[in-house]
Scaffold this motif. Structure first.
Motif, mmCIF file in Angstrom:
data_model
loop_
_atom_site.group_PDB
_atom_site.id
_atom_site.type_symbol
_atom_site.label_atom_id
_atom_site.label_comp_id
_atom_site.label_asym_id
_atom_site.label_seq_id
_atom_site.Cartn_x
_atom_site.Cartn_y
_atom_site.Cartn_z
ATOM 1 N N GLN A 89 0.975 -1.264 -0.095
ATOM 2 C CA GLN A 89 0.046 -0.080 -0.130
ATOM 3 C C GLN A 89 0.896 1.285 -0.055
ATOM 4 O OE1 GLN A 89 -3.720 -0.528 2.547
ATOM 5 N NE2 GLN A 89 -2.450 -1.849 3.450
ATOM 6 N N LEU A 90 1.393 1.737 -1.291
ATOM 7 C CA LEU A 90 2.165 2.716 -1.374
ATOM 8 C C LEU A 90 1.627 4.344 -1.185
ATOM 9 C CD1 LEU A 90 4.314 1.135 -4.157
ATOM 10 C CD2 LEU A 90 4.764 1.053 -1.847
ATOM 11 N N LEU A 91 2.609 5.032 -0.644
ATOM 12 C CA LEU A 91 2.219 6.429 -0.471
ATOM 13 C C LEU A 91 2.585 7.003 -2.020
ATOM 14 C CD1 LEU A 91 1.186 8.922 1.296
ATOM 15 C CD2 LEU A 91 3.656 8.895 1.794
ATOM 16 N N PRO A 92 1.352 7.777 -2.553
ATOM 17 C CA PRO A 92 1.776 8.653 -3.722
ATOM 18 C C PRO A 92 3.194 9.619 -3.510
ATOM 19 C CG PRO A 92 -0.548 8.476 -3.401
ATOM 20 C CD PRO A 92 0.072 7.862 -2.116
ATOM 21 N N ALA A 93 4.007 9.733 -4.577
ATOM 22 C CA ALA A 93 5.201 10.449 -4.675
ATOM 23 C C ALA A 93 4.744 11.887 -4.114
ATOM 24 C CB ALA A 93 6.007 10.285 -5.802
ATOM 25 N N GLU A 94 3.671 12.260 -4.917
ATOM 26 C CA GLU A 94 3.489 13.672 -4.720
ATOM 27 C C GLU A 94 3.030 13.895 -3.272
ATOM 28 O OE1 GLU A 94 0.297 16.821 -6.415
ATOM 29 O OE2 GLU A 94 0.392 15.074 -7.320
ATOM 30 N N PRO A 110 13.310 13.823 7.370
ATOM 31 C CA PRO A 110 12.329 12.939 6.665
ATOM 32 C C PRO A 110 13.394 11.720 6.533
ATOM 33 C CG PRO A 110 12.286 14.796 5.296
ATOM 34 C CD PRO A 110 13.438 15.047 6.351
ATOM 35 N N ILE A 111 12.624 10.391 6.798
ATOM 36 C CA ILE A 111 13.115 9.110 6.441
ATOM 37 C C ILE A 111 12.020 8.468 5.465
ATOM 38 C CG2 ILE A 111 13.649 6.846 7.226
ATOM 39 C CD1 ILE A 111 15.512 9.149 8.155
ATOM 40 N N ILE A 112 12.814 8.310 4.066
ATOM 41 C CA ILE A 112 11.657 7.649 3.171
ATOM 42 C C ILE A 112 12.140 6.141 3.207
ATOM 43 C CG2 ILE A 112 10.804 7.875 0.755
ATOM 44 C CD1 ILE A 112 11.028 10.536 2.530
ATOM 45 N N HIS A 113 11.227 5.306 3.080
ATOM 46 C CA HIS A 113 11.283 4.116 3.418
ATOM 47 C C HIS A 113 10.845 3.495 1.885
ATOM 48 C CE1 HIS A 113 10.573 -0.236 5.249
ATOM 49 N NE2 HIS A 113 11.349 -0.328 4.205
ATOM 50 N N HIS A 114 11.510 2.660 0.897
ATOM 51 C CA HIS A 114 11.258 2.370 -0.439
ATOM 52 C C HIS A 114 11.450 0.530 -0.404
ATOM 53 C CE1 HIS A 114 10.868 5.887 -3.111
ATOM 54 N NE2 HIS A 114 11.811 6.409 -2.157
ATOM 55 N N ILE A 115 10.706 0.140 -1.241
ATOM 56 C CA ILE A 115 11.030 -1.470 -1.507
ATOM 57 C C ILE A 115 11.177 -1.411 -3.201
ATOM 58 C CG2 ILE A 115 8.567 -1.742 -2.114
ATOM 59 C CD1 ILE A 115 10.928 -4.201 -0.395
ATOM 60 N N SER A 116 12.524 -1.855 -3.310
ATOM 61 C CA SER A 116 12.913 -2.199 -4.780
ATOM 62 C C SER A 116 13.021 -3.499 -5.018
ATOM 63 C CB SER A 116 14.039 -1.327 -4.886
ATOM 64 O OG SER A 116 14.837 -1.501 -6.204
ATOM 65 N N GLY A 117 12.127 -4.240 -5.713
ATOM 66 C CA GLY A 117 12.066 -5.800 -5.788
ATOM 67 C C GLY A 117 11.797 -6.286 -4.330
ATOM 68 N N PRO A 157 10.005 6.859 -7.432
ATOM 69 C CA PRO A 157 8.979 5.951 -7.033
ATOM 70 C C PRO A 157 7.951 6.256 -5.798
ATOM 71 C CG PRO A 157 11.017 4.948 -7.992
ATOM 72 C CD PRO A 157 11.256 6.642 -7.588
ATOM 73 N N ASP A 158 6.916 5.941 -5.811
ATOM 74 C CA ASP A 158 6.136 5.950 -4.562
ATOM 75 C C ASP A 158 6.680 5.086 -3.505
ATOM 76 O OD1 ASP A 158 4.357 7.333 -6.449
ATOM 77 O OD2 ASP A 158 2.875 5.630 -6.531
ATOM 78 N N PRO A 159 6.966 5.835 -2.467
ATOM 79 C CA PRO A 159 7.587 4.957 -1.301
ATOM 80 C C PRO A 159 6.365 4.113 -0.399
ATOM 81 C CG PRO A 159 7.283 7.343 -0.744
ATOM 82 C CD PRO A 159 6.662 7.100 -2.181
ATOM 83 N N ILE A 160 7.095 3.307 0.574
ATOM 84 C CA ILE A 160 6.175 2.717 1.331
ATOM 85 C C ILE A 160 5.473 3.635 2.379
ATOM 86 C CG2 ILE A 160 6.058 0.986 3.134
ATOM 87 C CD1 ILE A 160 8.430 -0.219 1.744
ATOM 88 N N ARG A 161 6.510 4.597 2.927
ATOM 89 C CA ARG A 161 5.874 5.633 4.014
ATOM 90 C C ARG A 161 7.014 6.615 4.069
ATOM 91 N NH1 ARG A 161 6.990 1.519 9.357
ATOM 92 N NH2 ARG A 161 9.006 1.068 8.820
ATOM 93 N N VAL A 162 6.791 7.891 4.779
ATOM 94 C CA VAL A 162 7.454 8.780 5.354
ATOM 95 C C VAL A 162 7.605 8.605 6.833
ATOM 96 C CG1 VAL A 162 8.281 11.065 5.398
ATOM 97 C CG2 VAL A 162 7.141 10.051 3.266
#
Length: 281
Positions: A89-94, A110-117, A157-162
């Motif tokens: 459930q990704l957070l829209p990048a904007e 801010p800490i941005i958490h992404h998933i790549s693969g 890319p859309d992140p998981i969360r901030v």
């Protein structure tokens, strides 16, 4: 909520910090044995946590869990032990960039958490906004991609969360502005890194939606799900479960949302709840 249990428990979702773990960050022998007994009785046990998968999987390994874990407050569900992404459930990048802008205006990093693969990534701004809480976080997750704040999420890319870590007072000051955004958010007064935290996610994301998604995947109605937690980010999960259990040290608002209150995490509260309401001992 009703204090009368009417359904057999077929799935248990357990928060990690303050719930599964003792204050010393251990799973007690009684809790381990009780979870094993539940699994042997055919009850599915999983973890539903604000933690990343990376620092959740050791506990899942210890408990012999072999089904998906609900991580990042429901934003990321991964098969375990394979670590393959099942649902996001990704957070829209904007919207993530709007969150970044608000945090920066309050001088919070801010800490941005992404998933790549299947790889979890940590992105953040330049180091002048770092603080003591972040030092502890970065010791645990040292691989950080640094970018200028104005393009930390914009065009990415859309992140998981901030997430942001700061004093309780600083988090309280930024919360009203975050609350104006079309997002889901929660705060913790004192988290694993010795400070307060704020987490911003996609507008419908929570541990509750994560539990519901996994239960549906497994063909288990929510009426047969038990959820156990201790903090503000567990409240919706406790409310949506057929049998919601609050830990003995939980805030009063969390206890009020539960069907039952168990013992504290110093007193094997998870084991007590499973024995009483799932194993019916």
């Amino acid at each position: 909520m009703s204090s009368i249990q009417t359904e057999v428990v077929k799935m248990i979702a357990i928060d990690i910090d303050g719930t599964l773990l003792t204050p010393q960050k251990q799973i007690s022998p009684r809790t381990q044995a009780t979870i094993r007994a539940a699994q042997e009785a055919g009850i599915i046990v999983t973890l539903a946590t604000a933690r990343r998968y990376e620092n959740s999987k050791p506990f899942a390994d210890l408990l012999g869990i072999q089904i998906p874990l609900i991580t990042c407050d429901g934003a990321l569900i991964l098969d375990h032990p394979a670590g393959i992404v099942r649902h996001t459930q990704l957070l829209p990048a904007e919207l993530a960039q709007q969150t970044v802008d608000i945090l920066v205006a309050h001088r919070l990093q801010p800490i941005i958490h992404h998933i790549s693969g299947a790889i979890e990534e940590t992105w953040s701004g330049h180091a002048e906004f770092d603080n003591l809480g972040l030092e502890r976080y970065f010791r645990e997750f040292p691989r950080v991609k640094r970018k200028p704040h104005d393009v930390l999420c914009a065009g990415q890319p859309d992140p998981i969360r901030v997430v942001s870590f700061a004093s309780e007072e600083a988090i309280e000051r930024v919360t009203p502005a975050i609350a104006q955004l079309p997002c889901a958010w929660n705060t913790i007064q004192r988290g694993n890194y010795g400070c307060a935290e704020i987490t911003v996610m996609q507008h419908s994301c929570s541990k509750a939606t994560g539990v519901a998604i996994l239960a549906s995947h497994l063909g288990i109605p929510m009426t047969q799900v038990m959820a156990i937690g201790d903090n503000n980010n567990d409240r919706e999960m406790i409310e949506i479960a057929g049998w919601g259990v609050a830990m003995g040290q939980a805030p009063e608002a969390v206890k009020a949302s539960a069907n039952a209150v168990t013992a504290t995490n110093l007193e094997d509260g998870v084991a007590v709840a499973i024995e009483r309401y799932a194993l019916l001992r």
